[in-house]
Write a protein that holds these residues in place. Structure first.
Motif, PDB file in Angstrom:
ATOM      1  N   HIS A 186       0.830  -1.210   0.000  1.00  0.00           N
ATOM      2  CA  HIS A 186       0.000   0.000   0.000  1.00  0.00           C
ATOM      3  C   HIS A 186       0.862   1.258   0.000  1.00  0.00           C
ATOM      4  O   HIS A 186       1.931   1.310   0.611  1.00  0.00           O
ATOM      5  CB  HIS A 186      -0.987   0.011   1.171  1.00  0.00           C
ATOM      6  N   LEU A 187       0.364   2.268  -0.725  1.00  0.00           N
ATOM      7  CA  LEU A 187       1.070   3.527  -0.889  1.00  0.00           C
ATOM      8  C   LEU A 187       0.719   4.536   0.199  1.00  0.00           C
ATOM      9  O   LEU A 187       1.472   5.494   0.426  1.00  0.00           O
ATOM     10  CB  LEU A 187       0.725   4.151  -2.251  1.00  0.00           C
ATOM     11  N   ASP A 188      -0.412   4.377   0.831  1.00  0.00           N
ATOM     12  CA  ASP A 188      -0.860   5.361   1.815  1.00  0.00           C
ATOM     13  C   ASP A 188      -0.176   5.161   3.155  1.00  0.00           C
ATOM     14  O   ASP A 188       0.288   4.058   3.490  1.00  0.00           O
ATOM     15  CB  ASP A 188      -2.372   5.299   2.002  1.00  0.00           C
ATOM     16  N   THR A 189      -0.082   6.238   3.908  1.00  0.00           N
ATOM     17  CA  THR A 189       0.546   6.210   5.230  1.00  0.00           C
ATOM     18  C   THR A 189      -0.399   6.806   6.266  1.00  0.00           C
ATOM     19  O   THR A 189      -1.491   7.284   5.954  1.00  0.00           O
ATOM     20  CB  THR A 189       1.849   7.030   5.242  1.00  0.00           C
ATOM     21  N   LEU A 190       0.065   6.784   7.490  1.00  0.00           N
ATOM     22  CA  LEU A 190      -0.628   7.468   8.562  1.00  0.00           C
ATOM     23  C   LEU A 190      -0.520   8.974   8.359  1.00  0.00           C
ATOM     24  O   LEU A 190       0.324   9.457   7.610  1.00  0.00           O
ATOM     25  CB  LEU A 190      -0.002   7.091   9.910  1.00  0.00           C
ATOM     26  N   GLY A 191      -1.352   9.718   9.047  1.00  0.00           N
ATOM     27  CA  GLY A 191      -1.312  11.177   8.971  1.00  0.00           C
ATOM     28  C   GLY A 191      -2.332  11.761   9.910  1.00  0.00           C
ATOM     29  O   GLY A 191      -2.693  11.149  10.926  1.00  0.00           O
ATOM     30  N   ALA A 192      -2.815  12.952   9.589  1.00  0.00           N
ATOM     31  CA  ALA A 192      -3.814  13.612  10.423  1.00  0.00           C
ATOM     32  C   ALA A 192      -4.660  14.525   9.545  1.00  0.00           C
ATOM     33  O   ALA A 192      -4.380  14.724   8.359  1.00  0.00           O
ATOM     34  CB  ALA A 192      -3.155  14.397  11.548  1.00  0.00           C
ATOM     35  N   GLN A 193      -5.696  15.070  10.157  1.00  0.00           N
ATOM     36  CA  GLN A 193      -6.632  15.928   9.444  1.00  0.00           C
ATOM     37  C   GLN A 193      -7.108  17.024  10.391  1.00  0.00           C
ATOM     38  O   GLN A 193      -7.305  16.783  11.593  1.00  0.00           O
ATOM     39  CB  GLN A 193      -7.814  15.080   8.950  1.00  0.00           C
ATOM     40  N   VAL A 194      -7.280  18.225   9.863  1.00  0.00           N
ATOM     41  CA  VAL A 194      -7.754  19.338  10.686  1.00  0.00           C
ATOM     42  C   VAL A 194      -9.198  19.075  11.102  1.00  0.00           C
ATOM     43  O   VAL A 194     -10.068  18.822  10.249  1.00  0.00           O
ATOM     44  CB  VAL A 194      -7.650  20.669   9.924  1.00  0.00           C
ATOM     45  N   LYS A 195      -9.445  19.108  12.401  1.00  0.00           N
ATOM     46  CA  LYS A 195     -10.791  18.871  12.926  1.00  0.00           C
ATOM     47  C   LYS A 195     -11.524  20.165  13.233  1.00  0.00           C
ATOM     48  O   LYS A 195     -12.741  20.275  13.045  1.00  0.00           O
ATOM     49  CB  LYS A 195     -10.714  18.022  14.187  1.00  0.00           C
ATOM     50  N   PHE A 196     -10.782  21.176  13.731  1.00  0.00           N
ATOM     51  CA  PHE A 196     -11.442  22.398  14.189  1.00  0.00           C
ATOM     52  C   PHE A 196     -10.424  23.532  14.221  1.00  0.00           C
ATOM     53  O   PHE A 196      -9.240  23.309  14.504  1.00  0.00           O
ATOM     54  CB  PHE A 196     -12.024  22.172  15.596  1.00  0.00           C
ATOM     55  N   LEU A 197     -10.871  24.745  13.909  1.00  0.00           N
ATOM     56  CA  LEU A 197     -10.030  25.937  14.006  1.00  0.00           C
ATOM     57  C   LEU A 197     -10.255  26.554  15.376  1.00  0.00           C
ATOM     58  O   LEU A 197     -11.367  26.976  15.707  1.00  0.00           O
ATOM     59  CB  LEU A 197     -10.374  26.938  12.902  1.00  0.00           C
ATOM     60  N   LYS A 198      -9.206  26.616  16.190  1.00  0.00           N
ATOM     61  CA  LYS A 198      -9.342  27.020  17.581  1.00  0.00           C
ATOM     62  C   LYS A 198      -9.198  28.534  17.751  1.00  0.00           C
ATOM     63  O   LYS A 198      -8.557  29.217  16.944  1.00  0.00           O
ATOM     64  CB  LYS A 198      -8.298  26.285  18.431  1.00  0.00           C
ATOM     65  N   ALA A 199      -9.756  29.023  18.828  1.00  0.00           N
ATOM     66  CA  ALA A 199      -9.724  30.461  19.101  1.00  0.00           C
ATOM     67  C   ALA A 199      -8.309  30.981  19.314  1.00  0.00           C
ATOM     68  O   ALA A 199      -8.047  32.178  19.116  1.00  0.00           O
ATOM     69  CB  ALA A 199     -10.600  30.773  20.326  1.00  0.00           C
ATOM     70  N   ASN A 200      -7.378  30.099  19.699  1.00  0.00           N
ATOM     71  CA  ASN A 200      -5.992  30.536  19.924  1.00  0.00           C
ATOM     72  C   ASN A 200      -5.155  30.533  18.647  1.00  0.00           C
ATOM     73  O   ASN A 200      -3.938  30.711  18.692  1.00  0.00           O
ATOM     74  CB  ASN A 200      -5.324  29.673  20.995  1.00  0.00           C
ATOM     75  N   GLY A 201      -5.797  30.294  17.492  1.00  0.00           N
ATOM     76  CA  GLY A 201      -5.073  30.316  16.233  1.00  0.00           C
ATOM     77  C   GLY A 201      -4.396  29.005  15.880  1.00  0.00           C
ATOM     78  O   GLY A 201      -3.589  28.965  14.940  1.00  0.00           O
ATOM     79  N   ARG A 202      -4.733  27.973  16.594  1.00  0.00           N
ATOM     80  CA  ARG A 202      -4.181  26.653  16.302  1.00  0.00           C
ATOM     81  C   ARG A 202      -5.305  25.710  15.880  1.00  0.00           C
ATOM     82  O   ARG A 202      -6.480  26.071  15.954  1.00  0.00           O
ATOM     83  CB  ARG A 202      -3.407  26.120  17.508  1.00  0.00           C
ATOM     84  N   CYS A 203      -4.942  24.515  15.444  1.00  0.00           N
ATOM     85  CA  CYS A 203      -5.927  23.571  14.928  1.00  0.00           C
ATOM     86  C   CYS A 203      -5.962  22.320  15.792  1.00  0.00           C
ATOM     87  O   CYS A 203      -4.901  21.766  16.129  1.00  0.00           O
ATOM     88  CB  CYS A 203      -5.594  23.157  13.496  1.00  0.00           C
ATOM     89  N   SER A 204      -7.144  21.882  16.118  1.00  0.00           N
ATOM     90  CA  SER A 204      -7.254  20.536  16.665  1.00  0.00           C
ATOM     91  C   SER A 204      -7.242  19.562  15.499  1.00  0.00           C
ATOM     92  O   SER A 204      -7.659  19.890  14.380  1.00  0.00           O
ATOM     93  CB  SER A 204      -8.530  20.371  17.492  1.00  0.00           C
ATOM     94  N   VAL A 205      -6.730  18.365  15.736  1.00  0.00           N
ATOM     95  CA  VAL A 205      -6.558  17.391  14.655  1.00  0.00           C
ATOM     96  C   VAL A 205      -7.070  16.027  15.082  1.00  0.00           C
ATOM     97  O   VAL A 205      -7.192  15.728  16.286  1.00  0.00           O
ATOM     98  CB  VAL A 205      -5.070  17.270  14.229  1.00  0.00           C
ATOM     99  N   VAL A 206      -7.360  15.202  14.097  1.00  0.00           N
ATOM    100  CA  VAL A 206      -7.716  13.795  14.325  1.00  0.00           C
ATOM    101  C   VAL A 206      -6.761  12.941  13.490  1.00  0.00           C
ATOM    102  O   VAL A 206      -6.267  13.387  12.448  1.00  0.00           O
ATOM    103  CB  VAL A 206      -9.175  13.492  13.949  1.00  0.00           C
ATOM    104  N   PRO A 207      -6.493  11.728  13.935  1.00  0.00           N
ATOM    105  CA  PRO A 207      -5.542  10.889  13.183  1.00  0.00           C
ATOM    106  C   PRO A 207      -6.163  10.301  11.927  1.00  0.00           C
ATOM    107  O   PRO A 207      -7.363  10.042  11.863  1.00  0.00           O
ATOM    108  CB  PRO A 207      -5.191   9.786  14.185  1.00  0.00           C
TER     109      PRO A 207
END
Length: 394
Positions: free
Chosen positions: A72-93
C-alpha cells in the motif's frame, strides 16, 4: 528455482524518493503518479482505478491462476478537525496510531491556498509555563494541537490563510539511512514494501524471467483506513501475497533480518498451502526466515477476502521496530523479501485446481495431512497438489 540478485542501490534510492512524497490516506495522487511512472519505466503498462489503486500485470505463460503481490502507498497522517480560538488547529488521526508518536512531529498542512509547515504539540508544551503538568497531561489526540508556522493568533487568521476543517496533514518521515544497513524513519510501513516490490520487478525485467502465470503487481491507496485490496483484484487471480511490516516486540517472533512469514493475523490463519509453499521456497533458496502470528494487525489481503475475493492469501513482512511510530528496519530484510518474490513468481504452479474458480466435486482439490505417516501423506498429496503439469493454454 534460484532467487534473483536485487539491486540494493535502486531499492534504497526508490525508498528515499517514496518517503519524500507525502501520502496520508486520502491524499495519495502524487505518489500514485510517481509509482505509475516507475512501473512504466520498468516496462509495464499500469492501470489505475478511479481512486488511484494501481494494477500492473507482468505477463506469464498463462492468464488464469494469476499471482498477485500487493503493497500500500498510503501512510498514517492527520486531518484538521477544528479551528481554535488561539489560532491553532485541533486534529484527528488518519489511520490508527498513538498521539504519543505525534507529539513534536513536524508536519505540512495542505490548504486550498497552498501548504504550510507546522508542528503537532501537546496542549501544555512549555515546562516554563506548566512545570510538571507537561508530564502528567493525558496522552490523547484531544490533548494535541497543530501550531501553524504562519501568522495565526485566532481562528479568523487561520481562515485568512485558507486553512479549513478537513485539510490534510502529512507528517515528516525524517529518514536516516545508516551505513550498517539500518533504516530509521516514519512511514516505512509501507513505503519499504513498495520499494522492495519495485526492486523485485526490476530484477525480473533485467533477467527477462519467465513466469508460469501472470503476476499482478498491486499498489493500494487506503490500507491504513481498512480498505486495502478490496477493489483491485480481477477474477484471474488465484493467490495474493501482501507485503507489509512485521512487529519486532516482546512476545513476537518477527526480526529485522530475513523474511518474517505471517501464519495468522487478527482475521485468522493465512492459506495453509500458500504459506507452506513460501516457507519451502525460503528453505530451498537459503533465504533466512522466521514465522510469526499477529493479534492486532490486518493487511491488504484481509479487506480483499472480506469483500468476497476467493483467493489464497499470505502475508510476508519485513521486521519493523516501533511500528506506526518512528520505525526502524534493516536492508537485509528488504533484500530478502525481494529475493523471495523473484523465486515465488518463477516457481511452478502446483495446485492445478487454482486455474478454475470452482470445482465440480472434490477431484483435484487440495489435501492436508491428518496424522498419516509421512510417506503415505506425500503419496496422497502427489496427484492433486504436486503435479506441475499446467495443461492446455487457457
Amino acid at each position: 528455482m534460484s532467487r534473483l540478485t536485487i539491486d540494493n542501490e535502486y531499492l534504497q534510492t526508490t525508498l528515499k524518493a517514496l518517503l519524500d512524497i507525502p501520502s496520508p490516506s486520502g491524499f495519495t495522487d502524487t505518489i500514485v503518479r510517481f509509482v505509475t511512472r516507475e512501473l512504466e519505466a520498468l516496462g509495464l503498462e499500469p492501470e489505475l482505478t478511479r481512486r488511484g489503486a494501481i494494477r500492473a500485470v507482468r505477463q506469464g505463460s498463462r492468464r488464469k491462476g494469476a499471482r498477485a503481490i500487493v503493497s500500500h502507498l498510503d501512510t498514517l497522517g492527520a486531518q484538521v478537525k477544528f479551528l481554535k480560538a488561539n489560532g491553532r488547529c485541533s486534529v484527528v488521526p488518519i489511520g490508527t496510531w498513538s498521539s504519543r508518536f505525534a507529539e513534536g512531529a513536524r508536519v505540512t498542512v495542505f490548504s486550498e491556498k497552498g501548504s504550510y509547515r507546522g508542528t503537532l504539540l501537546p496542549l501544555k508544551a512549555s515546562g516554563h509555563t506548566f512545570n510538571e503538568e507537561i508530564d502528567t497531561q493525558p496522552v490523547s489526540w484531544e490533548n494535541l494541537e497543530l501550531r501553524v508556522d504562519a501568522l495565526s493568533r485566532n481562528a479568523l487568521d487561520l481562515e485568512k490563510l485558507g486553512i479549513e476543517i478537513g485539510d490534510m496533514v502529512a507528517v515528516d518521515p525524517q529518514p536516516e539511512f545508516i551505513e550498517n544497513g539500518y533504516i530509521v524513519s516514519r512511514h516505512l510501513d509501507n513505503k519499504a514494501g513498495v520499494a522492495l516490490m519495485l526492486a523485485a520487478l526490476k530484477a525480473l525485467q533485467k533477467h527477462k524471467a519467465v513466469t508460469p502465470v501472470d503476476v499482478h503487481f498491486l499498489f493500494t491507496v487506503a490500507e491504513e483506513v481498512g480498505v486495502g485490496a478490496s477493489s483491485i483484484l480481477t477474477p484471474e487471480v488465484a493467490s495474493m501475497i501482501s507485503i507489509d511490516n512485521g512487529t519486532t516486540a516482546p512476545g513476537q517472533n518477527s526480526d529485522e533480518f530475513g523474511v518474517t512469514v505471517a501464519m495468522a493475523d487478527q482475521t485468522g490463519p493465512f492459506d495453509y498451502h500458500l504459506t507452506k509453499k513460501l516457507v519451502g521456497l525460503c528453505q530451498d533458496n537459503e533465504v533466512r526466515y522466521q514465522k510469526d502470528v499477529f493479534r492486532y494487525y490486518r493487511s491488504d489481503s484481509a479487506s480483499a477476502v472480506a469483500a468476497g475475493a476467493d483467493v489464497r492469501t499470505a502475508l510476508l513482512t519485513f521486521g519493523v521496530d516501533a511500528s506506526h511510530g518512528y520505525e526502524r528496519i534493516h536492508l537485509h530484510a528488504l533484500r530478502s523479501l525481494a529475493e523471495l518474490i523473484t523465486a515465488y513468481v518463477r516457481s511452478p504452479v502446483k495446485i492445478k485446481s487454482d486455474f478454475e474458480e470452482t470445482l465440480h466435486g472434490a477431484e483435484g482439490f487440495t489435501r492436508q495431512k491428518l496424522g498419516e505417516e509421512p510417506e503415505q501423506a506425500e503419496q496422497d498429496l502427489s496427484p492433486d497438489v504436486e503435479d506441475e503439469t499446467l495443461g492446455p493454454q487457457a
